[in-house]
Scaffold this active site. Structure first.
Site, PDB file in Angstrom:
ATOM      1  N   LYS A  28       0.888  -1.172   0.000  1.00 53.90           N
ATOM      2  CA  LYS A  28       0.000   0.000   0.000  1.00 53.90           C
ATOM      3  C   LYS A  28       0.914   1.206   0.000  1.00 53.90           C
ATOM      4  O   LYS A  28       1.645   1.454   0.955  1.00 53.90           O
ATOM      5  CB  LYS A  28      -0.888  -0.011   1.250  1.00 53.90           C
ATOM      6  CG  LYS A  28      -2.222   0.697   1.085  1.00 53.90           C
ATOM      7  CD  LYS A  28      -2.126   2.188   0.815  1.00 53.90           C
ATOM      8  CE  LYS A  28      -1.886   2.982   2.080  1.00 53.90           C
ATOM      9  NZ  LYS A  28      -1.691   4.445   1.785  1.00 53.90           N
TER      10      LYS A  28
ATOM     11  N   GLU B  16       8.832   0.311  11.544  1.00 58.79           N
ATOM     12  CA  GLU B  16       9.955   1.241  11.507  1.00 58.79           C
ATOM     13  C   GLU B  16       9.328   2.615  11.637  1.00 58.79           C
ATOM     14  O   GLU B  16       8.623   3.059  10.729  1.00 58.79           O
ATOM     15  CB  GLU B  16      10.723   1.042  10.202  1.00 58.79           C
ATOM     16  CG  GLU B  16      12.172   1.406  10.349  1.00 58.79           C
ATOM     17  CD  GLU B  16      12.408   2.845   9.993  1.00 58.79           C
ATOM     18  OE1 GLU B  16      12.382   3.687  10.921  1.00 58.79           O
ATOM     19  OE2 GLU B  16      12.581   3.122   8.810  1.00 58.79           O
TER      20      GLU B  16
ATOM     21  N   CYS C 238      13.626   9.544   8.965  1.00 60.64           N
ATOM     22  CA  CYS C 238      13.445   9.055  10.335  1.00 60.64           C
ATOM     23  C   CYS C 238      14.787   9.021  11.055  1.00 60.64           C
ATOM     24  O   CYS C 238      14.839   9.091  12.267  1.00 60.64           O
ATOM     25  CB  CYS C 238      12.800   7.679  10.324  1.00 60.64           C
ATOM     26  SG  CYS C 238      13.552   6.569   9.154  1.00 60.64           S
TER      27      CYS C 238
ATOM     28  N   GLU D  49       9.738  14.740  16.730  1.00 59.42           N
ATOM     29  CA  GLU D  49      10.200  14.538  15.356  1.00 59.42           C
ATOM     30  C   GLU D  49       9.550  15.597  14.459  1.00 59.42           C
ATOM     31  O   GLU D  49       8.328  15.660  14.345  1.00 59.42           O
ATOM     32  CB  GLU D  49       9.820  13.145  14.869  1.00 59.42           C
ATOM     33  CG  GLU D  49      10.298  12.890  13.456  1.00 59.42           C
ATOM     34  CD  GLU D  49      10.030  11.470  12.980  1.00 59.42           C
ATOM     35  OE1 GLU D  49       8.865  11.044  13.012  1.00 59.42           O
ATOM     36  OE2 GLU D  49      10.995  10.803  12.568  1.00 59.42           O
TER      37      GLU D  49
HETATM   38  P1  NAI Z   1       1.557   7.972   8.360  1.00 58.45           P
HETATM   39  O1  NAI Z   1       2.118   7.043   9.380  1.00 58.45           O
HETATM   40  O2  NAI Z   1       0.165   8.430   8.549  1.00 58.45           O
HETATM   41  O3  NAI Z   1       1.636   7.278   6.910  1.00 58.45           O
HETATM   42  C1  NAI Z   1       2.505   6.212   6.575  1.00 58.45           C
HETATM   43  C2  NAI Z   1       1.728   5.167   5.785  1.00 58.45           C
HETATM   44  O4  NAI Z   1       0.696   4.621   6.603  1.00 58.45           O
HETATM   45  C3  NAI Z   1       1.024   5.722   4.544  1.00 58.45           C
HETATM   46  O5  NAI Z   1       1.068   4.759   3.513  1.00 58.45           O
HETATM   47  C4  NAI Z   1      -0.404   5.893   5.029  1.00 58.45           C
HETATM   48  O6  NAI Z   1      -1.350   5.850   3.998  1.00 58.45           O
HETATM   49  C5  NAI Z   1      -0.561   4.697   5.927  1.00 58.45           C
HETATM   50  N1  NAI Z   1      -1.621   4.809   6.922  1.00 58.45           N
HETATM   51  C6  NAI Z   1      -2.099   5.944   7.510  1.00 58.45           C
HETATM   52  N2  NAI Z   1      -3.093   5.632   8.364  1.00 58.45           N
HETATM   53  C7  NAI Z   1      -3.259   4.292   8.320  1.00 58.45           C
HETATM   54  C8  NAI Z   1      -4.130   3.375   8.976  1.00 58.45           C
HETATM   55  N3  NAI Z   1      -5.042   3.778   9.856  1.00 58.45           N
HETATM   56  N4  NAI Z   1      -4.007   2.065   8.703  1.00 58.45           N
HETATM   57  C9  NAI Z   1      -3.081   1.629   7.827  1.00 58.45           C
HETATM   58  N5  NAI Z   1      -2.240   2.441   7.163  1.00 58.45           N
HETATM   59  C10 NAI Z   1      -2.321   3.768   7.407  1.00 58.45           C
HETATM   60  O7  NAI Z   1       2.555   9.188   8.244  1.00 58.45           O
HETATM   61  P2  NAI Z   1       2.307  10.615   7.515  1.00 58.45           P
HETATM   62  O8  NAI Z   1       0.940  11.097   7.813  1.00 58.45           O
HETATM   63  O9  NAI Z   1       2.737  10.491   6.109  1.00 58.45           O
HETATM   64  O10 NAI Z   1       3.394  11.525   8.263  1.00 58.45           O
HETATM   65  C11 NAI Z   1       3.177  11.998   9.574  1.00 58.45           C
HETATM   66  C12 NAI Z   1       4.468  12.005  10.354  1.00 58.45           C
HETATM   67  O11 NAI Z   1       4.936  10.671  10.527  1.00 58.45           O
HETATM   68  C13 NAI Z   1       5.635  12.715   9.693  1.00 58.45           C
HETATM   69  O12 NAI Z   1       5.613  14.081   9.951  1.00 58.45           O
HETATM   70  C14 NAI Z   1       6.803  12.046  10.341  1.00 58.45           C
HETATM   71  O13 NAI Z   1       7.075  12.627  11.595  1.00 58.45           O
HETATM   72  C15 NAI Z   1       6.350  10.619  10.536  1.00 58.45           C
HETATM   73  N6  NAI Z   1       6.826   9.726   9.458  1.00 58.45           N
HETATM   74  C16 NAI Z   1       7.877   8.886   9.706  1.00 58.45           C
HETATM   75  C17 NAI Z   1       8.378   8.105   8.690  1.00 58.45           C
HETATM   76  C18 NAI Z   1       9.549   7.199   8.899  1.00 58.45           C
HETATM   77  O14 NAI Z   1      10.355   7.023   7.996  1.00 58.45           O
HETATM   78  N7  NAI Z   1       9.672   6.542  10.028  1.00 58.45           N
HETATM   79  C19 NAI Z   1       7.830   8.142   7.335  1.00 58.45           C
HETATM   80  C20 NAI Z   1       6.686   9.021   7.189  1.00 58.45           C
HETATM   81  C21 NAI Z   1       6.234   9.769   8.229  1.00 58.45           C
END
Ligand code: NAI
Ligand code: MG
Length: 497
Positions: free
Chosen positions: A188, A262, A297, A399
């Site tokens: 996804k 992660e 991250c 973060e």
């Molecule tokens: P997010 O965690 O909401 O999104 C990451 C993935 O999870 C996307 O594919 C999203 O569609 C999916 N997702 C969202 N809600 C879900 C649910 N209820 N069930 C299953 N999948 C779901 O992160 P977002 O909104 O892009 O970014 C928010 C913050 O998260 C960023 O500002 C950053 O601080 C952190 N982040 C950390 C990352 C890392 O590399 N560890 C990567 C992206 C964001």
């Protein structure tokens, strides 16, 4: 699947890929026909659209992945590996096309980021492709009249949920080991970056049997949530925010399926008085991922510099970042591109304003906003270095996922170690010193999954990677990740009496 000619025009490629999932070896629209827009962060224009997947699309992909898994798991492991390695070679041949689309879709500069990531994508497939025959079990001395062995078996269908910051690399680190281990996968993609990974999926599907690698685009709860909740998914591997990681884990724990997570970080960089100043400055520039707008991250966003070096360090760091060129991600001269989305743009700017408003804090705004009128609506943020900022304020603790570094001065070693570890996160850390004893002591005591001395390398395919505390669960990359996270062990006893 048809071979599509390579194009270096990312706009044409985005138009061709728009509105599709990749299921069972074919590009298909969402069952509902719904789509959503994708932004070019550098111009603020819509650059394409993506299929808006929901539970029905998850069902269709699951049927394909379950069917394909039976034959895929029966294929000799080494042969599966050869096919995955062949994907890597094909991805390498198409790397420039993939990189240009990535730059357009995510705002990550072509020269400093997107091209590098496209190379890593191919490399991860080649690396895991070589590990098919390493899916070994054990023989266990149990009883002389019995032969006791363990075998590594695939789990079934793996759901991989990926973010937008390094989508190609993170997809590769999940699906290449999962597939070599005999699982089939449903990815996804992140709503901000669905097309580049779709192009990669299309290339992968030129090599693999249909249904082995499927990719859906859609929103988090509606599509990702349905994938996690699907009764047939055998495992979820996720990269993203801590908050979403918790939601995913709650659903998975109800179903008793394993998850790998992660999540975020606020990684410390410890600079000792005896450190090589220029190396430490270069390490901070790369570690903070200024070229990725800090959207990492692993970003070294808490930089602790010994009092003796502090002022010289700040001077050199700010001078180095100030020289970086912010602009059109597709321009070869550009070092720093645009922030991924209006939400992230707002979030990052809020942290910067908050930091600026703290009395005594010094804000160094660096580089320059692009002047090209085409970029006037782009999501550009000048990199910021905060100095003399209190350790307990949100910009210093949370973060930000943007180009914002906090530099702290320190004098007491025990205190700085405690400060470095005083975080909800524990993903990465670096130590900068010319003293071997200090290096050994600090690396042992830092609470993080990935600790480096005098360097700030990024994730490598053959090194375990992942976080302690809220930074995650389990490890990705390396042979061990494939064995521990994408197989289940079966114990078999032959009673020969
Ligand atoms: P997010 O965690 O909401 O999104 C990451 C993935 O999870 C996307 O594919 C999203 O569609 C999916 N997702 C969202 N809600 C879900 C649910 N209820 N069930 C299953 N999948 C779901 O992160 P977002 O909104 O892009 O970014 C928010 C913050 O998260 C960023 O500002 C950053 O601080 C952190 N982040 C950390 C990352 C890392 O590399 N560890 C990567 C992206 C964001
Ligand atoms: Mg979100």
């Amino acid at each position: 699947m048809d071979t599509q000619p390579q194009t270096h025009d990312p706009y044409a490629l985005a138009a061709r890929l728009s509105g599709q999932h990749l299921i069972d070896g074919r590009m298909v629209p969402a069952v509902s026909g719904a789509t959503f827009d994708i932004l070019d962060p550098a111009t603020g224009q819509i650059m394409g659209h993506a299929a808006k997947g929901d539970g029905t699309d998850v069902d269709v992909a699951m049927t394909a992945a379950l069917r394909a898994q039976k034959d895929w798991a029966r294929m000799p492991a080494r042969k599966r590996g050869e096919l995955v390695a062949a994907c890597g070679r094909k991805l390498a041949e198409n790397a420039e096309e993939i990189a240009r689309l990535m730059a357009l879709e995510t705002g990550k500069a072509l020269r400093t980021e997107s091209r590098v990531e496209a190379g890593v994508l191919a490399d991860v497939f080649v690396f895991y492709g070589g590990l098919g025959s390493e899916l070994k079990g054990e023989t266990v001395p149990f009883n002389p009249d019995m032969l006791t062995v363990t075998m590594r078996e695939p789990i079934g269908v793996v759901g991989a949920i990926i973010p937008w910051n390094v989508p190609l690399m993170l997809m590769a680190l999940k699906i290449a080991p999962a597939m070599v281990a005999g699982n089939t996968v449903i990815v996804k993609s992140a709503e901000e970056a669905p097309l580049t990974v779709l192009r990669a999926a299309e290339i992968i599907n030129q090599v693999l049997p249909p249904g082995v690698m499927n990719l859906l685009s859609g929103f988090g709860p509606d599509c990702g949530g349905r994938l996690v909740a699907h009764p047939k998914v055998g495992k979820i591997t996720f990269t993203g925010s801590v908050e979403t990681g918790r939601i995913v884990t709650r659903t998975a724990s109800d179903k008793l399926i394993p998850v790998t997570l992660e999540l975020g970080g606020k990684s410390p960089m410890l600079i000792m008085a005896d450190a090589d100043l220029d190396r430490a400055v270069a390490g901070a520039v790369s570690g903070m991922r200024f070229t990725r707008q800090g959207q990492s991250c692993t970003a070294s966003s808490r930089i602790y510099v010994h009092e003796d070096l502090h002022d010289a360090f700040v001077e050199k760091l700010t001078a180095a970042v100030d020289k970086m060129v912010m602009g059109d991600p597709l321009d070869e001269a550009t070092d720093i591109g645009a922030i991924i989305s209006p939400e992230q743009f707002t979030k990052v700017n809020r942290y910067i304003e908050l930091g600026e408003s703290i009395p005594g804090t010094r804000t160094h705004r660096l580089s320059r906003m692009p002047t090209d009128p085409r970029l006037k609506d782009g999501l550009f943020v000048q990199p910021v270095v905060f100095t003399d900022i209190p350790a307990d304020c949100p910009p210093a603790r949370e973060e930000i996922f943007g180009p914002v570094a906090c530099v702290f001065r320190w004098t007491d070693y025990e205190e700085v170690l405690a400060a470095a570890n005083n975080s909800e996160y524990g993903l990465a850390a670096t130590v900068w010193t010319s003293n071997l004893h200090t290096a050994l002591d600090a690396t042992r005591r830092l609470d993080a999954g990935f600790v480096q001395v005098n360097q700030n390398l990024v994730v490598q395919a053959n090194l375990s990677y992942g976080g302690n505390k809220s930074s995650g669960l389990g490890r990705e990359a390396s042979l061990e990740a494939m064995l521990e996270h994408f197989t289940q062990k079966k114990t078999i006893i032959f009673n020969m009496t």
